[in-house]
Design a protein around this motif. Structure first.
Motif, PDB file in Angstrom:
ATOM      1  N   LEU A  43       2.568  -7.598   0.760  1.00  0.00           N
ATOM      2  CA  LEU A  43       3.101  -7.405   2.105  1.00  0.00           C
ATOM      3  C   LEU A  43       2.421  -6.338   2.864  1.00  0.00           C
ATOM      4  O   LEU A  43       1.675  -5.203   2.180  1.00  0.00           O
ATOM      5  CB  LEU A  43       4.464  -6.591   2.120  1.00  0.00           C
ATOM      6  CG  LEU A  43       5.396  -7.624   1.434  1.00  0.00           C
ATOM      7  CD1 LEU A  43       6.942  -6.588   1.037  1.00  0.00           C
ATOM      8  CD2 LEU A  43       5.786  -8.798   2.215  1.00  0.00           C
ATOM      9  N   GLY A  44       2.236  -6.591   4.127  1.00  0.00           N
ATOM     10  CA  GLY A  44       1.599  -5.805   5.295  1.00  0.00           C
ATOM     11  C   GLY A  44       2.410  -4.408   5.744  1.00  0.00           C
ATOM     12  O   GLY A  44       3.592  -4.888   5.928  1.00  0.00           O
ATOM     13  N   THR A  99       7.606  -1.926   5.006  1.00  0.00           N
ATOM     14  CA  THR A  99       7.733  -3.222   4.884  1.00  0.00           C
ATOM     15  C   THR A  99       9.072  -3.935   5.041  1.00  0.00           C
ATOM     16  O   THR A  99       9.297  -5.154   4.974  1.00  0.00           O
ATOM     17  CB  THR A  99       7.308  -3.672   3.258  1.00  0.00           C
ATOM     18  OG1 THR A  99       8.219  -2.857   2.482  1.00  0.00           O
ATOM     19  CG2 THR A  99       5.907  -3.354   3.091  1.00  0.00           C
ATOM     20  N   GLN A 100       9.922  -2.884   5.146  1.00  0.00           N
ATOM     21  CA  GLN A 100      11.590  -3.859   5.662  1.00  0.00           C
ATOM     22  C   GLN A 100      11.525  -4.541   6.802  1.00  0.00           C
ATOM     23  O   GLN A 100      12.439  -5.285   6.957  1.00  0.00           O
ATOM     24  CB  GLN A 100      12.630  -2.590   5.425  1.00  0.00           C
ATOM     25  CG  GLN A 100      12.925  -2.151   3.945  1.00  0.00           C
ATOM     26  CD  GLN A 100      14.100  -1.393   3.866  1.00  0.00           C
ATOM     27  OE1 GLN A 100      14.378  -0.766   2.720  1.00  0.00           O
ATOM     28  NE2 GLN A 100      14.855  -1.435   4.945  1.00  0.00           N
ATOM     29  N   VAL A 101      10.459  -4.486   7.589  1.00  0.00           N
ATOM     30  CA  VAL A 101      10.513  -5.057   8.813  1.00  0.00           C
ATOM     31  C   VAL A 101       9.329  -6.429   8.631  1.00  0.00           C
ATOM     32  O   VAL A 101       9.301  -7.252   9.515  1.00  0.00           O
ATOM     33  CB  VAL A 101      10.421  -4.196  10.046  1.00  0.00           C
ATOM     34  CG1 VAL A 101       8.921  -3.807  10.231  1.00  0.00           C
ATOM     35  CG2 VAL A 101      10.749  -5.011  11.368  1.00  0.00           C
ATOM     36  N   THR A 102       8.759  -6.265   7.412  1.00  0.00           N
ATOM     37  CA  THR A 102       7.568  -7.144   7.441  1.00  0.00           C
ATOM     38  C   THR A 102       7.828  -8.225   6.126  1.00  0.00           C
ATOM     39  O   THR A 102       6.923  -8.757   5.654  1.00  0.00           O
ATOM     40  CB  THR A 102       6.282  -6.602   7.051  1.00  0.00           C
ATOM     41  OG1 THR A 102       5.966  -5.684   5.977  1.00  0.00           O
ATOM     42  CG2 THR A 102       5.783  -5.803   8.572  1.00  0.00           C
ATOM     43  N   LEU A 155      -1.009  -6.770  10.249  1.00  0.00           N
ATOM     44  CA  LEU A 155      -2.212  -7.211  10.098  1.00  0.00           C
ATOM     45  C   LEU A 155      -2.167  -8.614   9.848  1.00  0.00           C
ATOM     46  O   LEU A 155      -1.820  -8.995   9.065  1.00  0.00           O
ATOM     47  CB  LEU A 155      -3.242  -6.252   9.323  1.00  0.00           C
ATOM     48  CG  LEU A 155      -3.552  -4.985   9.656  1.00  0.00           C
ATOM     49  CD1 LEU A 155      -4.139  -4.251   8.512  1.00  0.00           C
ATOM     50  CD2 LEU A 155      -4.121  -4.724  11.092  1.00  0.00           C
ATOM     51  N   ASP A 156      -3.451  -9.528  10.533  1.00  0.00           N
ATOM     52  CA  ASP A 156      -3.787 -10.602   9.999  1.00  0.00           C
ATOM     53  C   ASP A 156      -3.891 -10.827   8.684  1.00  0.00           C
ATOM     54  O   ASP A 156      -4.821  -9.904   8.151  1.00  0.00           O
ATOM     55  CB  ASP A 156      -4.862 -11.287  10.873  1.00  0.00           C
ATOM     56  CG  ASP A 156      -4.131 -11.579  12.260  1.00  0.00           C
ATOM     57  OD1 ASP A 156      -2.882 -11.841  12.435  1.00  0.00           O
ATOM     58  OD2 ASP A 156      -5.259 -12.063  13.109  1.00  0.00           O
ATOM     59  N   GLY A 157      -3.674 -11.630   7.868  1.00  0.00           N
ATOM     60  CA  GLY A 157      -4.314 -11.752   6.390  1.00  0.00           C
ATOM     61  C   GLY A 157      -3.478 -10.967   5.571  1.00  0.00           C
ATOM     62  O   GLY A 157      -3.599 -10.987   3.942  1.00  0.00           O
ATOM     63  N   ALA A 202      -2.468   1.376  -0.361  1.00  0.00           N
ATOM     64  CA  ALA A 202      -3.465   0.344   0.062  1.00  0.00           C
ATOM     65  C   ALA A 202      -3.188  -0.045   1.455  1.00  0.00           C
ATOM     66  O   ALA A 202      -4.078  -0.121   2.207  1.00  0.00           O
ATOM     67  CB  ALA A 202      -3.650  -0.625  -0.793  1.00  0.00           C
ATOM     68  N   PRO A 203      -1.938  -0.724   1.673  1.00  0.00           N
ATOM     69  CA  PRO A 203      -1.591  -1.172   3.042  1.00  0.00           C
ATOM     70  C   PRO A 203      -1.783   0.022   4.098  1.00  0.00           C
ATOM     71  O   PRO A 203      -1.970  -0.488   5.372  1.00  0.00           O
ATOM     72  CB  PRO A 203      -0.023  -1.658   2.881  1.00  0.00           C
ATOM     73  CG  PRO A 203       0.297  -1.599   1.353  1.00  0.00           C
ATOM     74  CD  PRO A 203      -0.584  -0.648   0.692  1.00  0.00           C
ATOM     75  N   ALA A 204      -1.489   1.286   3.942  1.00  0.00           N
ATOM     76  CA  ALA A 204      -1.751   2.276   4.804  1.00  0.00           C
ATOM     77  C   ALA A 204      -3.128   2.453   5.204  1.00  0.00           C
ATOM     78  O   ALA A 204      -3.566   2.538   6.239  1.00  0.00           O
ATOM     79  CB  ALA A 204      -1.243   3.640   4.279  1.00  0.00           C
ATOM     80  N   LYS A 205      -4.044   2.261   4.245  1.00  0.00           N
ATOM     81  CA  LYS A 205      -5.451   2.300   4.486  1.00  0.00           C
ATOM     82  C   LYS A 205      -6.043   1.119   5.279  1.00  0.00           C
ATOM     83  O   LYS A 205      -6.835   1.304   6.074  1.00  0.00           O
ATOM     84  CB  LYS A 205      -6.119   2.376   2.887  1.00  0.00           C
ATOM     85  CG  LYS A 205      -7.458   2.797   3.077  1.00  0.00           C
ATOM     86  CD  LYS A 205      -8.122   2.892   1.594  1.00  0.00           C
ATOM     87  CE  LYS A 205      -9.645   3.136   1.623  1.00  0.00           C
ATOM     88  NZ  LYS A 205     -10.386   3.434   0.285  1.00  0.00           N
ATOM     89  N   ASP A 206      -5.298   0.059   5.146  1.00  0.00           N
ATOM     90  CA  ASP A 206      -5.741  -1.072   5.757  1.00  0.00           C
ATOM     91  C   ASP A 206      -5.404  -0.884   7.200  1.00  0.00           C
ATOM     92  O   ASP A 206      -6.239  -0.982   8.004  1.00  0.00           O
ATOM     93  CB  ASP A 206      -4.822  -2.312   5.405  1.00  0.00           C
ATOM     94  CG  ASP A 206      -5.234  -2.888   4.003  1.00  0.00           C
ATOM     95  OD1 ASP A 206      -6.338  -2.600   3.573  1.00  0.00           O
ATOM     96  OD2 ASP A 206      -4.370  -3.659   3.524  1.00  0.00           O
ATOM     97  N   LEU A 207      -4.251  -0.393   7.647  1.00  0.00           N
ATOM     98  CA  LEU A 207      -3.995   0.195   8.885  1.00  0.00           C
ATOM     99  C   LEU A 207      -4.850   0.894   9.456  1.00  0.00           C
ATOM    100  O   LEU A 207      -5.417   0.832  10.516  1.00  0.00           O
ATOM    101  CB  LEU A 207      -2.380   0.547   9.024  1.00  0.00           C
ATOM    102  CG  LEU A 207      -1.413  -0.357   8.833  1.00  0.00           C
ATOM    103  CD1 LEU A 207       0.095   0.408   9.016  1.00  0.00           C
ATOM    104  CD2 LEU A 207      -1.432  -1.422   9.742  1.00  0.00           C
TER     105      LEU A 207
END
Lengths: 116, 446
Positions: free
Chosen positions: B231-232, B210-213, B249-251, B21-26
């Motif tokens: 986590l984004g 996510t290891q940097v976020t 990403l914001d949010g 899902a976070p990849a889809k967001d990107l």
């Protein structure tokens, strides 16, 4: 006066693995603690803290600009992620073993003065 | 070559089973030029080799179709090119599978560049040196499964130059997936060590998502992370010099802070002054980490020297079977009952004439740090674990039945038996001259 306390109270750490080598970076929250931690958290001290785990050589790399230390432990992962029988074959949790080591650091008051 | 604008590159996976899902967001909202999926760990490829042996059309990342189904359309619509090592042990078959996904999504004409050449199994002989154990392959004495070299950006750039919308590789060095995209976009020369070092810094910071976020970071009360649930994934805004802003990403949940960046910068690095990749010898020790704004961290000033002369490869060997079995003891005297069970299982395995080493843990008392420290605890919730590696299936079965036997034949009150026997793989590094490892690009059109 320096105070003795677990590294966990003054620094963060992250562990990684490559083959049979574990590496753990240590990052003081307050840059003023860097020199004190550098002085007492030597490679020798880390090796002596866990002699049965860190059986190979322990090397320490100093990052004076970034104010962090990086420890590299060879032969520390019981053969590496593919052969270790440890539940944590990657040694991911070793960062918190590192953070359990006591260190001697100067503490500071809110006004910046050294605490006795 | 566009020199004035900033390149936006994101990371959509940092391991084989990373969240989609976070990849889809990107892909939908990241306004990205490139989206990279890094899906290979040290042992992942060995499993791929085994899979390919039993089915020649498999051996690539098992989530490839699902992942691409989620991101391919928005990425294509937003002119975001995808670079990934999901080809694993079979990049060609992965390319065909990606083309199938594109057709299903109505993206006929989409071009997939397949990068091959990392499979160096044919170069390994009985006399190949394994420097970490100071043995030859023959002396190591295990059946070889396969061997793959870590390719660099120079293997990937040609696929981008030929116009691939998606590039699929097998084993490449993780940061090289990013370096190739950045080098291609800005026309970097592949001996411009300074820029390649900055690109490697960016790739290394992003490659574990996510290891940097804010992932792998939270320590409640010491290092708190907002919304760890959502986590984004990270984005880098990269300039022509290779310096960059790391953000998300914001949010989305998590945070990008100087400390998340520094922890990740040195993650799995040995000498911070000499981080070796196929592309460059990078010096991360003087990297400048500056907070630009909330969740925006500027990184610059990696140092670069000439790349290592040889390519690293991992040789995978059959490691036999890993057998594990566990049973729990809880309530009064739990530690003593679990310890008694441990002694009984140990002795029973001795009576089976077991020659393989067995590891015992008392989970809750002393397990993952058991080799490092002895802790005193008054816990009443203890789980006995026995684990072994063996080539003898009967011995693996014996361990399981002995632990299972603690139900009826061990100390009082044992319960919750679980077990597994899985094939295991051993990997060892070796090194090859670059000219022995030629690479090639094949274009597949959907």
């Amino acid at each position: 006066m320096k105070h003795s306390l677990p590294l966990h109270e003054v620094a963060a750490a992250r562990a990684g693995d490559k083959g049979n080598v574990s590496s753990i970076s240590v990052w003081p929250y307050d840059p003023r603690h860097y020199e004190d931690i550098k002085a007492c958290l030597t490679a020798d001290r880390v090796k002596k803290a866990f002699p049965n785990l860190f059986t190979g050589p322990v090397e320490r790399y100093e990052m004076d600009e970034l104010k962090g230390l990086n420890f590299v432990m060879r032969d520390a992962l019981e053969g590496g992620v593919n052969s270790s029988l440890n539940l944590d074959a990657h040694g991911k949790s070793f960062s918190f073993l590192m953070l359990s080591i006591p260190v001697e650091v100067q503490l500071y008051n809110d006004d910046g003065s050294a605490r006795d | 070559m566009q020199k004035d604008s900033t390149l936006r590159i994101g990371c959509g996976a940092g391991q084989a089973y990373d969240r989609i899902a976070p990849a889809k967001d990107l892909a939908q909202s990241g306004k990205l030029d490139f989206l990279v999926f890094e899906c290979l760990a040290e042992r992942t490829l060995a499993h791929g080799h085994a899979e390919r042996m039993s089915n020649p059309s498999k051996g690539y990342n098992s989530m490839l179709e699902k992942r691409l189904m989620a991101v391919m359309k928005p990425a294509y619509d937003n002119k975001t090119r995808i670079v990934t090592n999901m080809g694993s042990a079979n990049p060609r078959a992965a390319g065909e599978a990606a083309a199938d996904v594109a057709r299903k999504l109505g993206l006929q004409g989409l071009r997939i560049g397949v990068v091959e050449g990392d499979d160096v199994t044919a170069l390994v002989s009985d006399n190949t040196e394994l420097p970490e154990v100071k043995k030859t392959v023959r002396e190591f004495g295990r059946p070889m499964i396969g061997a793959n070299a870590y390719l660099g950006a120079d293997a990937i750039v040609p696929a981008l130059e030929q116009g691939a919308d998606i590039v699929i590789t097998g084993r490449v060095a993780d940061p090289s997936l990013f370096v190739a995209a950045i080098a291609h976009r800005y026309g970097w020369k592949l001996d411009d060590w300074q820029r390649l070092a900055n690109g490697t810094m960016v790739g290394h910071l992003l490659e574990c998502t996510t290891q940097v976020t804010g992932g792998y970071f939270a320590d409640p009360g010491f290092k708190d992370v907002p919304d760890l649930v959502n986590l984004g994934y990270p984005i880098a805004e990269v300039k022509e010099s290779g310096e960059a802003v790391i953000t998300k990403l914001d949010g989305t949940g998590g945070l990008v802070s100087p400390l998340t960046v520094k922890e990740q910068l040195i993650y799995e690095v040995h000498d911070p002054r000499a981080y070796l990749t196929p592309d460059v010898t990078a010096d991360f020790s003087r990297v400048k980490v500056q907070e630009d704004a909330r969740d925006r961290i500027k990184v610059s000033n990696a140092g670069g020297r000439e790349r290592p002369p040889k390519l690293k490869a991992l040789v995978a060997f059959d490691g036999g079977l890993r057998a594990e079995a566990e049973i729990s003891y809880s309530g009064p005297n739990a530690q003593e009952r679990a310890s008694l069970a441990l002694e009984v299982v140990r002795e029973r395995m001795r009576q089976h004439n077991c020659q393989d080493a067995i590891r015992f843990d008392l989970i809750g008392v002393n397990s993952i740090h058991g080799t490092g420290v002895k802790r005193v605890t008054d816990t009443q919730d203890v789980r006995l674990r026995a684990a072994m590696r063996t080539f003898d299936r009967d011995m693996a079965d014996a361990l399981l039945s002995e632990v299972d036997g603690m139900h009826m034949g061990g100390p009082a009150g044992g319960g919750g038996y679980r077990s597994s026997i899985v094939p295991s793989v051993l990997t060892q590094p070796t090194y090859f001259d670059r000219e022995k490892v030629p690479t090639r690009v094949t274009m597949v059109t959907a």
